[in-house]
Scaffold this active site. Structure first.
Site, PDB file in Angstrom:
ATOM      1  N   GLU A 144       2.407   1.485  11.906  1.00 30.32           N
ATOM      2  CA  GLU A 144       1.364   2.479  12.651  1.00 30.32           C
ATOM      3  C   GLU A 144       2.274   3.038  13.922  1.00 30.32           C
ATOM      4  O   GLU A 144       1.483   4.071  14.324  1.00 30.32           O
ATOM      5  CB  GLU A 144      -0.024   1.672  13.104  1.00 30.32           C
ATOM      6  CG  GLU A 144      -0.122   0.458  11.999  1.00 30.32           C
ATOM      7  CD  GLU A 144      -1.386  -0.213  12.156  1.00 30.32           C
ATOM      8  OE1 GLU A 144      -2.465   0.698  11.971  1.00 30.32           O
ATOM      9  OE2 GLU A 144      -1.562  -1.468  11.654  1.00 30.32           O
TER      10      GLU A 144
ATOM     11  N   ILE B 297       0.826  -1.277  -0.045  1.00 24.64           N
ATOM     12  CA  ILE B 297       0.103   0.046   0.058  1.00 24.64           C
ATOM     13  C   ILE B 297       0.771   1.156  -0.028  1.00 24.64           C
ATOM     14  O   ILE B 297       0.545   2.349   0.273  1.00 24.64           O
ATOM     15  CB  ILE B 297      -0.979  -0.161   1.189  1.00 24.64           C
ATOM     16  CG1 ILE B 297      -0.239  -0.183   2.554  1.00 24.64           C
ATOM     17  CG2 ILE B 297      -1.842  -0.987   0.970  1.00 24.64           C
ATOM     18  CD1 ILE B 297      -1.268  -0.017   3.698  1.00 24.64           C
TER      19      ILE B 297
ATOM     20  N   PRO C 237      16.377   0.495   6.598  1.00 22.82           N
ATOM     21  CA  PRO C 237      16.218   1.721   7.305  1.00 22.82           C
ATOM     22  C   PRO C 237      15.457   2.936   6.415  1.00 22.82           C
ATOM     23  O   PRO C 237      15.043   3.938   7.028  1.00 22.82           O
ATOM     24  CB  PRO C 237      17.565   1.890   7.678  1.00 22.82           C
ATOM     25  CG  PRO C 237      18.420   0.823   7.554  1.00 22.82           C
ATOM     26  CD  PRO C 237      17.750  -0.014   6.636  1.00 22.82           C
TER      27      PRO C 237
ATOM     28  N   ILE D  13      15.355  -3.780  12.029  1.00 24.62           N
ATOM     29  CA  ILE D  13      14.803  -3.109  11.105  1.00 24.62           C
ATOM     30  C   ILE D  13      15.165  -3.241   9.679  1.00 24.62           C
ATOM     31  O   ILE D  13      16.634  -3.486   9.389  1.00 24.62           O
ATOM     32  CB  ILE D  13      15.225  -1.603  11.211  1.00 24.62           C
ATOM     33  CG1 ILE D  13      14.859  -0.804  12.595  1.00 24.62           C
ATOM     34  CG2 ILE D  13      14.958  -0.330  10.000  1.00 24.62           C
ATOM     35  CD1 ILE D  13      13.291  -0.796  12.990  1.00 24.62           C
TER      36      ILE D  13
ATOM     37  N   THR E 244       3.970   0.966   1.488  1.00 30.88           N
ATOM     38  CA  THR E 244       4.731   0.906   2.594  1.00 30.88           C
ATOM     39  C   THR E 244       6.374   0.326   2.361  1.00 30.88           C
ATOM     40  O   THR E 244       7.160   0.502   2.991  1.00 30.88           O
ATOM     41  CB  THR E 244       4.420  -0.231   3.460  1.00 30.88           C
ATOM     42  OG1 THR E 244       3.729  -1.226   2.603  1.00 30.88           O
ATOM     43  CG2 THR E 244       3.006   0.262   4.128  1.00 30.88           C
TER      44      THR E 244
HETATM   45 MO1  MOS Z   1      -4.218  -0.433   8.993  1.00 30.10          MO
HETATM   46  S1  MOS Z   1      -5.352   0.807   9.687  1.00 30.10           S
HETATM   47  O1  MOS Z   1      -4.412  -2.109   9.872  1.00 30.10           O
HETATM   48  O2  MOS Z   1      -4.219  -0.581   7.239  1.00 30.10           O
END
Ligand code: MOS
Length: 738
Positions: free
Chosen positions: A705, A468, A632, A629, A470
């Protein structure tokens, strides 16, 4: 055995970066099959009542219009029975568009106009005449409806411990306070979009959909249209941000599929920016907190109660108050979480759902307690540091939060904080320092992955996960390249296709942990396969060797300091074109004896203009303990994204409702303010070393998150430190500060 790490833990550029910046990464709305037609959704203008009639005649006469779908003409088979339960929905009656004449909220999709072009469909939508019967007495404000708050069908927070009320009453230092957070919207750059293609010959769907997990859309469409799962293929290679909004299929998916099947044509439905405000959102939440301590700041009691918004038809819930039983050592804790149903669409997970909400209140309350007790806010956290999870009575798999506090304080210069509000000035600016703790669960889900290594030296690894934004493509490629000891250029990672091995939806910050573990495992199996082949192809080198001692490096396998053989040669001698393996990975049993969380310490400097109340945030330092990590560079991006959003949450974001019609007034990016460049100055991210052998085979906790959690509290606390004014209602706008 693998040699020195080449990729894991190293800053690595996004493998899909060039595709993205050159426009070659296709998003759902960019698939244009032959004969494509376009749908435009009409949304309800009232909040509660009934549709009396929908007159589509004028629209249907307009050139290029194919059909107008409403509850009156869609096939009954795709409507839901009252006893139907949808496995993806929160408890209650799942909402499905065009089900009947009833209006449950303002913005509800009530019709789909299909035409040859998007513009024609949008214009014709204006020709559709809808008559409503309004039902009076709709409600959109939870604060006016606390009397109907309920715990029915809501998971209970942890059991109370000790006697929080009595301890509160008998404490020397206490605070009793209340915080409110308005509803907030995800606002990803890419709007929701689906292209549905009904294949008449074999009665199957091919669907391009914006979703955080292809299997979720597949399951939904298979359920609605009563098809075998295999008859629904969902493809979603790139996502322009989602933040939780794509955890459930959105209404454009159903609309596109419905129209495609009925018209026997490919149909595209894209939401407008305004329609992006017509489904789930972060629920409004009112929180009441009472804290008490002795004179030295030792917590004696915590009482945390939350009232959160839900719709009338589903019981959406998040973990809001549990954090208060987890974060600090305290013997007397009482937690309560209730839902307030109002006439809105069901809320939806939004980045750090519940955590960013609950920790906002708890961390502001801790600051208030620190002020009351005359103790430095950081010191107060250290005095009450929890060495174990008291909710679950379990040790932490790892918890380097103390190191976060220390590293953040050093970098930020916390020692220069002046405890007295309004005592630190720069010209016309009141300067304030604030801090907060952040926490998020480090989860792992079952996940499958497949790997194919070919005689050309190419490795293809796949899993039906999502990226998404990330960096999933990148970190999975890193893990695979590292495991096989090959260059990352020779690795291709595939995702976003329901024909691939099943992965969980990309959410909860668990993708690195879940899919990453599956990728590691599948590459391990691939190593084993190659080693077995090597034993047969080159017995003189490997016959009596153990796999555990084999080293995979530079596209070759060797044992210890022995001679090496390339993978291609092994395959050539074995007469195989490729090696293929597939695995299912799941969390280890040993994990359940521990509590697994990531942690952070956020420190913020604010400047508040004495005359105008204008708030600026010259710098934020966030120290993160997130286990290993993996990259980084992408990791830092996750955290600065989270901090930026935390700034928006603290100062700007608010879905404003018009209580005359229950409609959101600022459903656009001009009036729904989010943090932009001008709001963001120096952001410093520190990753604190943290070794965790319990959480999963990678030791990585996930970073999607944790970056936002605590940020709004730290800003609010800094504003208090600057001005002496405690604003307990978000967003902290100028009018509230002045
Ligand atoms: Mo996240 S709010 O679990 O995409």
């Amino acid at each position: 055995m693998i040699a020195d790490t080449k990729y894991i833990g190293k800053s690595t550029r996004r493998v899909d970066g060039i595709k993205k910046v050159t426009g070659q990464a296709p998003y759902s709305a960019e698939f244009n099959p032959a004969d494509l037609v376009h749908g435009y959704v009409i949304n309800s203008r009232i909040s509660r009542g009934k549709i009396l009639s929908i007159d589509s005649d004028k629209a249907l006469q307009f050139p290029g219009v194919r059909e107008v779908f409403t509850h009156e003409n869609i096939p009954v088979e795709v409507k839901i029975d009252s006893d139907y339960t949808d496995p993806l929905s929160p408890p209650g009656n799942p909402f499905r568009p065009l089900n009947d004449e009833n209006i449950l909220y303002n913005g509800q999709p009530i019709a789909l106009v299909v035409a040859d072009t998007f513009e024609t469909a949008a214009f014709a939508a204006g020709l559709v005449k809808v008559e409503y019967e309004k039902e009076e007495g709709f409600e959109v404000d939870i604060r006016k409806n606390l009397d109907i708050a309920t715990t029915e069908d809501v998971p209970d927070p942890p059991e109370p411990r000790g006697d929080a009320k009595a301890a509160y009453e008998s404490s020397e230092v206490k605070i009793d306070t209340e915080y409110y957070q308005p509803r907030e919207y995800h606002n990803p750059m890419e709007p929701f979009a689906s292209v549905a293609i009904w294949n008449k010959e074999d009665e199957s769907f091919t669907i391009y959909d914006k979703i955080q997990g292809v299997s979720s859309s597949q399951q939904y469409i298979a359920g609605v249209f009563n098809l075998e799962k295999e008859k629904v293929r969902v493809i979603s290679p790139f996502i322009g941000g989602a933040f939780g909004s794509g955890l459930r299929p959105q209404y454009q998916l159903f609309m596109a599929a419905l129209a495609s099947k009925a018209l026997e044509l490919p149909v595209k439905v894209v939401m407008t920016r305004t329609q992006m405000f017509s489904f789930g959102h972060r629920p409004a939440c009112l929180q009441k907190i009472k804290l008490s301590s002795d004179k030295k700041g030792k917590l004696r009691s915590i009482q945390h109660q939350a009232f959160a918004e839900t719709s009338r038809f589903e019981k959406f819930n998040e973990t809001v108050v549990d954090w208060s039983g987890l974060m600090y050592q305290c013997e007397n804790v009482a937690l309560d979480y209730q839902l307030v149903p109002v006439d809105v669409y069901t809320p939806l997970d939004m980045r750090a759902p519940g955590g960013s909400t609950g920790m906002f209140a708890l961390e502001c309350a801790m600051d208030e307690l620190a002020v009351k007790a005359g103790i430095d806010p950081l010191e107060l956290r250290l005095i009450n540091y929890a060495e174990q999870d008291q909710n679950e009575k379990k040790p932490f798999s790892s918890k380097e939060l103390k190191a976060c506090y220390q590293r953040a304080a050093e970098k930020f210069g916390w020692e220069n904080r002046k405890p007295e509000p309004r005592s630190h000035k720069k010209a016309n600016q009141l300067v304030g320092y604030g801090m907060a703790t952040g926490v998020w669960e480090a989860m792992q889900q079952k996940s499958a992955a497949k790997a194919i290594f070919t005689s050309e030296g190419k490795l293809s690894v796949s899993s039906g996960t999502a990226d998404i934004g990330t960096g999933t493509y990148t970190i999975m490629s890193q893990i695979a390249a590292e495991m096989l000891g090959i260059s990352i250029e020779n690795v291709e990672f595939k995702l976003g296709d329901s024909t691939l091995p099943q992965a969980p939806i990309e959410g909860g910050s668990w993708t690195a942990s879940s899919v990453g573990s599956a990728v590691k495992l599948v590459c391990k199996e691939l190593q084993k396969n190659l080693f077995e082949l090597a034993k047969r192809s080159h017995p003189e080198l490997f016959e009596n060797m153990l796999f555990e001692n084999a080293i995979f490096e530079n596209g070759e396998v060797r044992v210890g300091e022995g001679a090496s053989v390339s993978f291609s040669e092994i395959l050539a001698v074995s007469g195989q074109d490729q090696v293929e393996v597939e695995v299912n990975s799941e969390p280890a049993d040993s994990r359940s004896d521990f509590s697994c969380y990531s942690h952070s310490c956020v420190m913020v400097e604010v400047h508040v203009d004495e005359d105008t109340g204008m708030i600026q945030i010259p710098r934020v330092v966030s120290a993160i303990a997130g286990g290993k990590i993996l990259n980084p560079k992408t990791a830092r991006s996750q955290i600065i994204g989270g901090i930026t959003w935390g700034i928006g949450m603290a100062l700007e974001e608010e879905g404003m409702m018009d209580d005359r019609n229950g409609r959101i007034m600022n459903a656009n990016l001009a009036e729904y303010q989010v943090a932009v460049h001008a709001d963001v100055q120096e952001l410093e991210v520190i990753f604190v070393p943290e070794t965790d052998e319990i959480v999963n085979p990678l030791g990585a906790k996930g970073l999607g998150e944790i970056g936002i959690v605590g940020v709004a509290a730290a800003i609010s606390n800094a504003i208090y430190n600057a001005t002496g004014k405690r604003v307990r209602e978000l967003p902290i706008s100028l009018d509230k500060v002045l």
